[in-house]
Scaffold this motif. Sequence first.
Motif, PDB file in Angstrom:
ATOM      1  N   LEU A   1      41.907  39.750  37.483  1.00 20.88           N
ATOM      2  CA  LEU A   1      43.067  40.514  37.016  1.00 20.88           C
ATOM      3  C   LEU A   1      44.322  39.642  36.993  1.00 20.88           C
ATOM      4  CD1 LEU A   1      42.617  43.977  38.736  1.00 20.88           C
ATOM      5  CD2 LEU A   1      41.811  43.194  36.538  1.00 20.88           C
TER       6      LEU A   1
ATOM      7  N   PHE B   1      38.238  43.141  35.077  1.00 25.11           N
ATOM      8  CA  PHE B   1      37.692  43.085  36.432  1.00 25.11           C
ATOM      9  C   PHE B   1      36.334  42.374  36.450  1.00 25.11           C
ATOM     10  CE2 PHE B   1      35.287  45.509  39.780  1.00 25.11           C
ATOM     11  CZ  PHE B   1      35.944  44.951  40.851  1.00 25.11           C
TER      12      PHE B   1
ATOM     13  N   THR C   1      34.746  32.403  41.122  1.00 25.65           N
ATOM     14  CA  THR C   1      34.704  33.716  41.773  1.00 25.65           C
ATOM     15  C   THR C   1      33.282  34.262  41.925  1.00 25.65           C
ATOM     16  OG1 THR C   1      35.205  34.688  39.641  1.00 25.65           O
ATOM     17  CG2 THR C   1      37.028  34.402  41.151  1.00 25.65           C
TER      18      THR C   1
ATOM     19  N   VAL D   1      34.676  42.695  46.360  1.00 22.87           N
ATOM     20  CA  VAL D   1      35.677  43.356  45.507  1.00 22.87           C
ATOM     21  C   VAL D   1      36.818  42.396  45.207  1.00 22.87           C
ATOM     22  CG1 VAL D   1      37.330  45.230  45.375  1.00 22.87           C
ATOM     23  CG2 VAL D   1      35.109  45.642  46.338  1.00 22.87           C
ATOM     24  N   GLY D   2      37.251  41.683  46.246  1.00 22.33           N
ATOM     25  CA  GLY D   2      38.376  40.758  46.080  1.00 22.33           C
ATOM     26  C   GLY D   2      38.068  39.700  45.033  1.00 22.33           C
ATOM     27  N   SER D   3      36.816  39.186  45.037  1.00 19.24           N
ATOM     28  CA  SER D   3      36.470  38.149  44.062  1.00 19.24           C
ATOM     29  C   SER D   3      36.554  38.718  42.648  1.00 19.24           C
ATOM     30  CB  SER D   3      35.068  37.626  44.339  1.00 19.24           C
ATOM     31  OG  SER D   3      34.114  38.530  43.856  1.00 19.24           O
ATOM     32  N   GLY D   4      36.253  40.010  42.520  1.00 21.00           N
ATOM     33  CA  GLY D   4      36.360  40.620  41.192  1.00 21.00           C
ATOM     34  C   GLY D   4      37.801  40.801  40.763  1.00 21.00           C
ATOM     35  N   LEU D   5      38.672  41.023  41.774  1.00 22.46           N
ATOM     36  CA  LEU D   5      40.077  41.286  41.447  1.00 22.46           C
ATOM     37  C   LEU D   5      40.809  40.032  40.987  1.00 22.46           C
ATOM     38  CD1 LEU D   5      41.089  43.743  44.297  1.00 22.46           C
ATOM     39  CD2 LEU D   5      40.762  44.246  41.900  1.00 22.46           C
TER      40      LEU D   5
END
Lengths: 789, 144
Positions: free
Chosen positions: B94, B100, B118, B87-91
Amino acid sequence: MLIAVLSGFGFSLAAIWIARIGRLRGWLFALLPLILTLYFLSFTPAIIAGEVITASYTWVPSLDVQLAFNLDGLSWLFALLVSSIGTFIFIYAGAYMADEPLVGRFYAYILIFMASMLGLVLADNLITLFIFWELTSFSSYLLIGFNHKDDAARKAALQALLITSGGGLALMAGLILLGLAGNSFEISTLVAGGGVAEHPLYVPILLLILTGAFTKSAQVPFHFWLPGAMTAPSPVSAYLHSATMVKAGIYLLARLTPVLGGTDLWHLLLPAVGGLTMLVGAYLSLRQVDLKRILAYSTISSLGSLVFLLGLDTPLAAQAAIVYLVAHSMYKGALFLIAGIIEHETGTRDVTALGGLARIMPAVTLAAGFASLSMAGIPPFFGFVSKELLYETTLGLQDTAVLFTTLAVIVNMIMVAAAVLVFVRPFTGAIVETPQTPHAVPLGLWLGPLALGTGGLAAGLLLSQVGSTFIAPAVSAILAEPIEVNLALWHGINPMLILSIVTVLGGLVVYRYRHVYERISSRLDTSERWGPAQWYERGLDAVLMLGQLQTRILQHGYLRVYLLTINLVVISLVGITLVTRYDFAGQLPSTDLHFHEAVTAVIIAVAMIYVLFARSRLAAVVALGVVGYGIALIFVFFGAPDLAMTQFAIETLTVILMVLILYRLPSFANFSSRGQRTRDAVVALSVGALITTLVLISTTIVQPSLLTPFFAENSVTEAQGRNIVNVIIVDFRGLDTMGEITVLSIAALGVYTLLRLRTPSQRKVDLTAAVETGEIAEKGKSEEAEGVQ
Amino acid sequence: MKATEKRHAAQSLILLTATRYLVPILLLFSLFLLTRGHNEPGGGFVGGLVAGAAFALYALAHTVHQARLLLRFPPRTLIGTGLLIAVGSGLVALLFQRPFMTGIWSAVELPIFGKLGTPGIFDIGVYIAVLGVILQIIFELMEE
């Protein structure tokens, strides 16, 4: 403005650590709403001048959802209420929950609530508004169920959630329809555009939105969740369930008055539902002995009055509604906090078991006195003004003046009696023995109620300033035109004043003869058997029974029947489609089979047949492993190394898992009859035939795939990777992968809970079973050894 | 149950010896698969599976308890960590004002890993989560 709204969410993440600082945490947490209050107050000159401050941020551009905020008179008033009352609530909660180990979690929840509520009242976009609306329901659920070990609290939390989010669903549908009908999802555009009232979808839109607003604001017949929500800690009851969240429905109605109001249906439904709620709430409130329940039912009654007033949508009614709302938020918030103090100090909330607290807690008594006077509508308190305006409004009605004025007078008489009850019984008279001995109340506890109680007095004394500063901009926003507000305590002797005097005297009489009231009302009361709460219970039971029924039919736990069901459905649906819709034309591609491919195919086939006739379980597992490896080999031959590798790894792990499970299974035996085996064989062969046909058809399709060239072209340039499969997994379809690993994780946790979290007695049974199967496994092994030989 | 484990442990000298060499190789191989995944066959998913197999082998040869000690973290922690990394890599996107999970690449080129971006971090998350899931299930079943 974005920061102002979202800061609460940010702080909620840190709340658990902030809460560790100790006794002063309440004051520290209160800094955030205090800063927000000052921030919103800084807009005062602009708001009075009639300006609208907007701020918009792109949120979901593909769906055209903006994080749009709009600060006008109405939003501003609500934002001020949320943040200023929040300040006192946060201070109070610090003292109220001084010994609560999970206080950090409490603040996290209530910060989420505050931020959501601010977002709700400031949102200009319908979708944004809806999301914040749902967030308030969600945080309310968490807060009602805060004492999660208490069965009643959990039940009440679920009830509140089901009802408000059920209404929320209706609201969502209504808001989407409204956006489509009005050609815009921005409220400001809808207000300016108009024309929704003539739209063919107007009736469904109105009904859906009203359902949302009525559930949230506890209107009859959805009112019963609010008294249940009183299991929440007192700061929550004061903040969410009287001062702010339950007013979200009122806010929504006020906000949408220029868009949806003014029609016959609006003028019929809102006064009818509101009037009924006024009466039912008031009637039930005086029947309670629990302080918080008395206040909860009187809150329902007040919310009914607000809906009633908004339904009239005249300038006078809107003015009455806003004054009522502000007055109510202050005195009812204060009274709930006082109820919390009383429970905190004495250990009971039963008014009949309390007395003489005035001598022990003078500051609280003063606060309670102010708040009760405002609730009873005694001049110069602000509550008096709100009641005068209510009477003025009902007297000004054309056909229904007598009906609604009588209703309002009766309701307010009961309210006066309730106000007297919550003040006189606990605070005056002789000191009564209570479960706990009350001590002097700390500053953190009495500051909030006293401030709110004094606020009601101050607003009454500074009436004209309050009217022009706070009330007028909000009323103008409701009616979408500038309105002058002139409030005064003394209008001379007029019908409203006479009605007020009658109300107070009548209220005192009702209080004096409340045992008579109790006797009559208990005869009339059928709500215990036929009230909406019972319908809710029955509905919930029915849903649960339906769930159990279909679980019993579908989730029976027999793997073989699941497989049979799934395969039969696939065969029938796909097969029927194939036969009826598909034209079997096209040339099968010529195949030149290599020797190694043929060998692999034969190995797979032989292993598969061996599985069917294997006489031991181990042999069957190994043979299945051979099938899997064979398929992996085919992946290798046809240029899918990634797939092959994964297949190899999965095959290996499957065999390991199987072997682990083998130890626990009873000995290998054949249980199915000849008929069952024939049936299974037919189904299996049909599935095989179907899949073969599908594969053959897919090879006859001449049209080249569009996906392969796309990924081939873009994977290096856009995703910087040469392995297309991996690029798809981690980049192009990364969201799918995220979903998959989440599902896997949940499956793993499921296995964990199934195996681990059993009751001790079950574990014991399993242990003995394990010992037995261990022996059986030994026996099975020797049999398997024979089988292999 | 304890008895079963002991029997496993005492069972096979060959398995014990082979494990000593196989486990490090398998783990290295799984990391190899992970790092080269973006350009050659491999990736976080299959890497996680191989690493899971390595620990499962160790648990078979020794005991689950020993395997847990070797792993150091409970599998559940791995699952959570992996999901969080994914999830963090997707954030990260932002922060760059992109939607996202948009891949963000740095210009830095590392010797084995290739370009740092990422999606690579996402793959590491997948690796850890898959490893955690596999071991959660296998350890739990073995301990039964």
